[in-house]
Design a protein around this motif. Structure first.
Motif, PDB file in Angstrom:
ATOM      1  N   LEU A 147       0.891  -1.119  -0.034  1.00  0.00           N
ATOM      2  CA  LEU A 147       0.115  -0.003  -0.084  1.00  0.00           C
ATOM      3  C   LEU A 147       0.798   1.393  -0.020  1.00  0.00           C
ATOM      4  O   LEU A 147       0.599   1.981  -0.823  1.00  0.00           O
ATOM      5  CB  LEU A 147      -0.807  -0.002   1.079  1.00  0.00           C
TER       6      LEU A 147
ATOM      7  N   GLY B 297     -10.049  -0.302   2.366  1.00  0.00           N
ATOM      8  CA  GLY B 297      -9.123   0.751   2.005  1.00  0.00           C
ATOM      9  C   GLY B 297      -8.109   0.447   0.748  1.00  0.00           C
ATOM     10  O   GLY B 297      -8.016   1.032   0.273  1.00  0.00           O
ATOM     11  N   LEU B 298      -7.789  -0.810   0.864  1.00  0.00           N
ATOM     12  CA  LEU B 298      -6.945  -1.273  -0.322  1.00  0.00           C
ATOM     13  C   LEU B 298      -7.462  -1.337  -1.738  1.00  0.00           C
ATOM     14  O   LEU B 298      -6.956  -0.897  -2.652  1.00  0.00           O
ATOM     15  CB  LEU B 298      -6.365  -2.805   0.097  1.00  0.00           C
TER      16      LEU B 298
ATOM     17  N   LEU C 167     -10.211   0.666  -2.311  1.00  0.00           N
ATOM     18  CA  LEU C 167     -10.247   1.982  -2.942  1.00  0.00           C
ATOM     19  C   LEU C 167      -8.954   2.527  -3.582  1.00  0.00           C
ATOM     20  O   LEU C 167      -9.018   3.016  -4.398  1.00  0.00           O
ATOM     21  CB  LEU C 167     -10.744   2.866  -1.543  1.00  0.00           C
ATOM     22  N   THR C 168      -7.985   2.319  -2.869  1.00  0.00           N
ATOM     23  CA  THR C 168      -6.623   2.731  -3.312  1.00  0.00           C
ATOM     24  C   THR C 168      -6.404   2.012  -4.857  1.00  0.00           C
ATOM     25  O   THR C 168      -5.754   2.612  -5.617  1.00  0.00           O
ATOM     26  CB  THR C 168      -5.517   2.400  -2.418  1.00  0.00           C
TER      27      THR C 168
ATOM     28  N   ALA D  83      -9.821   8.852  -4.863  1.00  0.00           N
ATOM     29  CA  ALA D  83      -9.916   7.511  -4.452  1.00  0.00           C
ATOM     30  C   ALA D  83      -8.772   6.807  -3.792  1.00  0.00           C
ATOM     31  O   ALA D  83      -9.025   6.196  -2.666  1.00  0.00           O
ATOM     32  CB  ALA D  83     -10.338   6.741  -5.846  1.00  0.00           C
TER      33      ALA D  83
ATOM     34  N   GLY E 184      -8.495   5.654   0.244  1.00  0.00           N
ATOM     35  CA  GLY E 184      -7.902   4.455   0.602  1.00  0.00           C
ATOM     36  C   GLY E 184      -7.040   4.427   1.536  1.00  0.00           C
ATOM     37  O   GLY E 184      -6.751   3.643   2.387  1.00  0.00           O
TER      38      GLY E 184
ATOM     39  N   GLY F  72      -7.294   2.567   4.672  1.00  0.00           N
ATOM     40  CA  GLY F  72      -6.430   1.182   4.658  1.00  0.00           C
ATOM     41  C   GLY F  72      -5.168   1.334   5.763  1.00  0.00           C
ATOM     42  O   GLY F  72      -4.969   0.438   6.223  1.00  0.00           O
TER      43      GLY F  72
ATOM     44  N   ALA G 278      -4.721  -6.921  -0.918  1.00  0.00           N
ATOM     45  CA  ALA G 278      -6.083  -6.995  -0.538  1.00  0.00           C
ATOM     46  C   ALA G 278      -6.323  -8.625  -0.574  1.00  0.00           C
ATOM     47  O   ALA G 278      -7.014  -9.024   0.245  1.00  0.00           O
ATOM     48  CB  ALA G 278      -6.862  -6.336  -1.591  1.00  0.00           C
TER      49      ALA G 278
END
Length: 457
Positions: free
Chosen positions: A277, A337-338, A340-341, A367, A371, A375, A443
């Protein structure tokens, strides 16, 4: 109504504000260079790969030495190490602002990272001692963390204004007077550590894992150098040093990181996901800034202002992440969160050769920011799962180290592996594409961990 403001409470609040002020500066310097990168590159006639050292040098050295800084804090004194780290950070900032060439600037960024590695663990330890009650301590660390996160946001916005209205050198020079205030005020607010004794220093030296610290710093530096210079021998040597770090930790009497720490699957998965991430987030900051200025033709001030929606999205995500974690659990909040990223990175992987800010850049950046806010914090909670008094410091140090090292190593791999010459938008798309894949792998890893007996909760 009874007055709750006592001299002791006021003094603690002032001390917390002082410790947070330096952390605010340290956080600013993680992101303040991003908007200034194109201007620095033009000043020193440097290419994209060389410029990435200005970003990664700070975080590689800081991340590599954080665990050693925490151990030094415990052994040699919290106030002493805080002052040493703040002083080193101030001197390195001055050197960066006066750097005559890119090499000197990168060396100064290395020194800034070393200052952070000494000051940050000391500040956290001082806060823990100031607020021994668990509820008060959690509130104080939350304030400290919120100020640190706001520094990341302010760094982006401040950079554009300084570069446009003053000079890029002032993004470092502004640190010096603020750090001077911290150095002057600390002795008045923070109690002494006790008398310095040579025998204590000698015992500390015998208890420090200096070979481990050296390998954990030199390995990533050499790996970054090898990737950015497309030098296979250097990259392999970096990998060998990291392998040697594992071997040293296995045999050391007082290792920086006991390898048994990684037997806890939840924490290991969370830290591994944080690496991927953070790599995606660093890539976004670096390449989006280059695209805004070099492709869209925005001025540094305009590029800084273009980050306002990113900052707003990040702050909103951080405001609601507690409720997200409560509703979904740490694991599913991490996955949310992952994902979304990854969605934001996938949008940025489609950047056109001649795009627009509102249609092509901002949707992906917003976005990614959302995230990041959800995340990273959810993964931090998972990385501290089941900690005790004995390993809470180690867990915190490992999480911060993988965050910083993951971001710097990931950026160097994505930039060094994708750019074959002068940076082109096609290279940006490739780098964002690989970053998307990395975050999706993270993810998937967290989701797979959910199926085991000990979920990431």
């Amino acid at each position: 109504m009874k007055n709750t403001h006592t001299p002791a409470r006021d003094r603690r609040a002032l001390t917390l504000a002082l410790l947070s002020l330096l952390q605010f500066l340290i956080a600013i310097d993680v992101t303040v260079v991003n908007v200034a990168v194109p201007t620095i590159g033009a000043h020193f006639h440097a290419g994209t790969s060389a410029l990435s050292w200005v970003v990664t040098g700070y975080t590689v050295v800081g991340g590599g030495l954080l665990l050693l800084g925490g151990r030094l804090t415990d052994l040699l004194g919290r106030r002493r190490m805080f002052l040493l780290g703040a002083g080193l950070f101030a001197l390195a900032s001055l050197a960066a602002g006066l750097a005559p060439n890119l090499e000197a600037l990168i060396a100064a960024r290395f020194a800034q990272g070393a200052g952070e590695a000494l000051a940050s663990p000391a500040a956290m330890s001082l806060i823990a001692l100031l607020y021994p009650a668990p509820e008060e301590r959690a509130r104080a660390l939350g304030i400290w963390g919120a100020i640190s996160a706001s520094g990341l946001v302010v760094g982006v916005l401040l950079s554009g204004a300084i570069v446009q209205l003053l000079h890029w050198r002032w993004i470092f020079g502004i640190n010096v007077p603020v750090a001077a205030v911290v150095l002057l005020a600390t002795p008045a607010l923070v109690g002494p550590d006790g008398p310095w004794r040579a025998d204590r220093a000698g015992r500390a030296g015998r208890r420090l894992d200096l070979p481990g610290a050296a390998l954990l710093t030199a390995g990533p530096l050499l790996l970054v150098f090898g990737v950015l210079r497309h030098s296979v021998p250097a990259a392999l040597a970096g990998c060998v040093l990291l392998g040697a770090f594992v071997a040293v930790e296995r045999r050391a009497k007082n290792p920086l990181v006991p390898l048994g720490f990684f037997a806890h699957r939840t924490r290991t998965v969370a830290n591994a996901a944080t690496v991927l991430l953070s790599a995606g987030l660093s890539t976004t900051f670096f390449l989006a800034t280059l695209y805004l200025q070099d492709v869209l033709g925005l001025t540094p001030l305009q590029a800084g202002l273009a980050y306002l929606p990113f900052c707003a999205s990040l702050l909103v995500a951080m405001a609601v992440v507690g409720r997200v974690v409560q509703a979904l659990g740490t694991a599913y909040a991490s996955v949310a969160g992952l994902l979304l990223t990854a969605a934001g990175l996938a949008l940025l992987a489609r950047l056109p050769d001649r795009g627009s800010l509102w249609a092509d850049v901002l949707p992906g950046m917003v976005a990614v920011a959302a995230g990041m806010g959800i995340g990273l914090i959810a993964l931090q909670n998972a990385a501290l799962s089941d900690v005790t008094e004995a390993d809470a410091g180690t867990a915190s140090g490992v999480q911060r180290s993988v965050d910083q090292l993951g971001g710097s190593l990931g950026l160097s791999v994505l930039v060094g592996g994708s750019f074959t010459g002068a940076a082109q938008v096609a290279d940006f798309r490739v780098a964002f594409g690989w970053a998307t894949g990395g975050v999706l792998v993270a993810a998937a890893g967290v989701l797979l961990a959910l199926r085991e007996k000990r979920p990431v909760e």
